[in-house]
Design a protein around this motif. Structure first.
Motif, PDB file in Angstrom:
ATOM      1  N   ALA A   1       1.037  -1.249   0.036  1.00  0.00           N
ATOM      2  CA  ALA A   1      -0.031   0.031   0.158  1.00  0.00           C
ATOM      3  C   ALA A   1       0.674   1.212   0.072  1.00  0.00           C
ATOM      4  O   ALA A   1       1.908   1.254   0.550  1.00  0.00           O
ATOM      5  N   VAL A   2       0.301   2.227  -0.557  1.00  0.00           N
ATOM      6  CA  VAL A   2       1.076   3.808  -0.422  1.00  0.00           C
ATOM      7  C   VAL A   2       0.173   4.807  -0.097  1.00  0.00           C
ATOM      8  O   VAL A   2      -1.263   4.627  -0.368  1.00  0.00           O
ATOM      9  N   PHE A   3       0.492   5.649   0.783  1.00  0.00           N
ATOM     10  CA  PHE A   3      -0.391   6.662   0.928  1.00  0.00           C
ATOM     11  C   PHE A   3       0.394   7.874   0.612  1.00  0.00           C
ATOM     12  O   PHE A   3       1.647   8.336   0.692  1.00  0.00           O
ATOM     13  N   LEU A   4      -0.306   8.898  -0.132  1.00  0.00           N
ATOM     14  CA  LEU A   4       0.416  10.061  -0.615  1.00  0.00           C
ATOM     15  C   LEU A   4      -0.338  11.159   0.022  1.00  0.00           C
ATOM     16  O   LEU A   4      -1.392  11.797  -0.315  1.00  0.00           O
ATOM     17  N   PRO A   5       0.359  11.932   1.158  1.00  0.00           N
ATOM     18  CA  PRO A   5      -0.452  12.897   2.055  1.00  0.00           C
ATOM     19  C   PRO A   5      -0.722  14.079   1.425  1.00  0.00           C
ATOM     20  O   PRO A   5      -1.872  14.793   1.442  1.00  0.00           O
ATOM     21  N   GLU A   6       0.150  14.446   0.412  1.00  0.00           N
ATOM     22  CA  GLU A   6       0.018  15.543  -0.457  1.00  0.00           C
ATOM     23  C   GLU A   6      -1.200  15.543  -1.188  1.00  0.00           C
ATOM     24  O   GLU A   6      -1.809  16.750  -1.471  1.00  0.00           O
ATOM     25  N   LEU A   7      -1.667  14.257  -1.646  1.00  0.00           N
ATOM     26  CA  LEU A   7      -2.769  14.349  -2.535  1.00  0.00           C
ATOM     27  C   LEU A   7      -3.958  13.450  -1.856  1.00  0.00           C
ATOM     28  O   LEU A   7      -4.891  13.286  -2.327  1.00  0.00           O
ATOM     29  N   ASP A   8      -3.780  13.364  -0.516  1.00  0.00           N
ATOM     30  CA  ASP A   8      -4.623  12.540   0.444  1.00  0.00           C
ATOM     31  C   ASP A   8      -5.335  11.366  -0.562  1.00  0.00           C
ATOM     32  O   ASP A   8      -6.436  11.102  -0.349  1.00  0.00           O
ATOM     33  N   THR A   9      -4.323  10.659  -1.011  1.00  0.00           N
ATOM     34  CA  THR A   9      -4.846   9.445  -1.809  1.00  0.00           C
ATOM     35  C   THR A   9      -3.855   8.142  -1.244  1.00  0.00           C
ATOM     36  O   THR A   9      -2.817   8.019  -0.995  1.00  0.00           O
TER      37      THR A   9
ATOM     38  N   TRP B   1     -10.043  -0.321   9.079  1.00  0.00           N
ATOM     39  CA  TRP B   1      -8.962   0.189   9.152  1.00  0.00           C
ATOM     40  C   TRP B   1      -8.703   1.447   8.835  1.00  0.00           C
ATOM     41  O   TRP B   1      -9.107   2.156   7.785  1.00  0.00           O
ATOM     42  N   SER B   2      -8.256   2.530   9.842  1.00  0.00           N
ATOM     43  CA  SER B   2      -7.810   3.825   9.342  1.00  0.00           C
ATOM     44  C   SER B   2      -6.567   3.616   8.181  1.00  0.00           C
ATOM     45  O   SER B   2      -6.086   2.599   8.275  1.00  0.00           O
ATOM     46  N   VAL B   3      -6.417   4.876   7.678  1.00  0.00           N
ATOM     47  CA  VAL B   3      -5.229   4.761   6.681  1.00  0.00           C
ATOM     48  C   VAL B   3      -3.921   4.389   7.538  1.00  0.00           C
ATOM     49  O   VAL B   3      -3.121   3.637   6.928  1.00  0.00           O
ATOM     50  N   SER B   4      -3.779   5.171   8.679  1.00  0.00           N
ATOM     51  CA  SER B   4      -2.427   5.061   9.317  1.00  0.00           C
ATOM     52  C   SER B   4      -2.230   3.420   9.900  1.00  0.00           C
ATOM     53  O   SER B   4      -1.475   2.754   9.552  1.00  0.00           O
ATOM     54  N   GLN B   5      -3.620   2.850  10.414  1.00  0.00           N
ATOM     55  CA  GLN B   5      -3.604   1.607  10.756  1.00  0.00           C
ATOM     56  C   GLN B   5      -3.080   0.461   9.312  1.00  0.00           C
ATOM     57  O   GLN B   5      -2.349  -0.487   9.475  1.00  0.00           O
ATOM     58  N   ALA B   6      -3.912   0.838   8.216  1.00  0.00           N
ATOM     59  CA  ALA B   6      -3.586   0.182   6.981  1.00  0.00           C
ATOM     60  C   ALA B   6      -1.907   0.062   6.521  1.00  0.00           C
ATOM     61  O   ALA B   6      -1.520  -0.694   6.336  1.00  0.00           O
TER      62      ALA B   6
END
Ligand code: MN
Length: 266
Positions: free
Chosen positions: A108-116, A127-132
């Motif tokens: 999994a990838v999270f891009l905070p600047e794009l909230d994606t 699952w929250s994004v941070s848990q995921a």
């Protein structure tokens, strides 16, 4: 710098190359996120892997079930399924490079600047994004560890239904991999149903993971592949299905993550 996401390649190199040409993709400037299942079933998995190896500094892959299956087959010394059309990949002198490329990738990838958030099959509604992201990192450590073989040997089948923190590390790995790479429908207790692959309307007591109440109010954008029968439609603005079934005769779909513009192969 442009950032793009593309749905399941599944060894379809020509439409992939066509999409890169349409946007004039430049690996020294742009970044490409592939939602996984870059190989298997399609005609030219090796050409896809060669391109990805050559341009790996510009590419992130959130691994899919087919990508992990290749890693498992190599680790366990098993032949690939003939249906996957991977004979030349397994016979290639570059097989170890392909394995190194895929094994270095995340789930999994999270891009905070794009909230994606991006993963192959999606995110579990509990699952929250941070848990995921923590769970993805746990599983990544498993398949990158010296004990990877034992994790691959236990990767297949349904996982126990207990809470993740009640599971041993092998069952937790299986549960996390099933969720990130195989999930489509959930039952009324939010447990995965791994047998139904049909359109979103085909299961009465089951519900697509993204129809959970949580996503109605969630502003994060979730991008996934894996589910060709959706034909790219979720009817939800922030839930982006990019697998449009290229390997089954549909187009391949690309999204510009900054402008939200879509591109399709012919
Ligand atoms: Mn898949």
């Amino acid at each position: 710098m442009a950032q793009y996401a593309i749905g399941d390649l599944q060894g379809c190199y020509k439409p992939f190359a066509q999409l890169l040409e349409i946007v004039d993709f430049n690996p020294s400037r742009d970044h490409l996120y592939l939602v996984g299942d870059v190989i298997a079933r399609g005609p030219d998995s090796q050409a896809c892997l060669d391109f990805l190896c050559h341009n790996q500094h510009a590419i992130s892959i959130t691994l899919g079930n087919h990508d992990l299956h290749l890693l498992a087959c190599v680790a366990l010394n098993k032949a690939p399924n003939p249906k996957d059309k991977l004979e030349n990949v397994f016979a290639s002198s570059r097989l170890s490079q392909y394995v190194a490329l895929l094994r270095a990738q995340p789930l999994a990838v999270f891009l905070p600047e794009l909230d994606t958030f991006i993963s192959h099959a999606g995110i579990h509604p509990d699952w929250s994004v941070s848990q995921a992201m923590e769970l993805a990192q746990f599983a990544q450590q498993c398949y990158q560890s010296d004990e990877a073989l034992s994790y691959f040997a236990n990767m297949y089948g349904e996982h126990p239904k207990q809470a993740l923190n009640k599971l041993n590390s092998h069952d937790k790995f299986k549960a996390v991999v099933n969720t990130f790479t195989r999930m489509r429908f959930l039952d009324d207790k939010q447990q995965l149903n791994l047998s139904n692959k049909g359109p979103a309307s085909s299961a009465k007591v089951l519900s697509p993971w993204f129809k959970h109440e949580r996503f109605k109010h969630d502003r994060t954008r979730y991008i996934f592949g894996h589910w060709a029968a959706l034909e790219g439609k979720t009817n939800m603005k922030n839930i982006i299905a990019l697998d449009t079934g290229c390997v089954w005769g549909g187009p391949m779909t690309m999204l510009d993550l900054q402008t939200s513009e879509y591109f399709s192969s012919k």
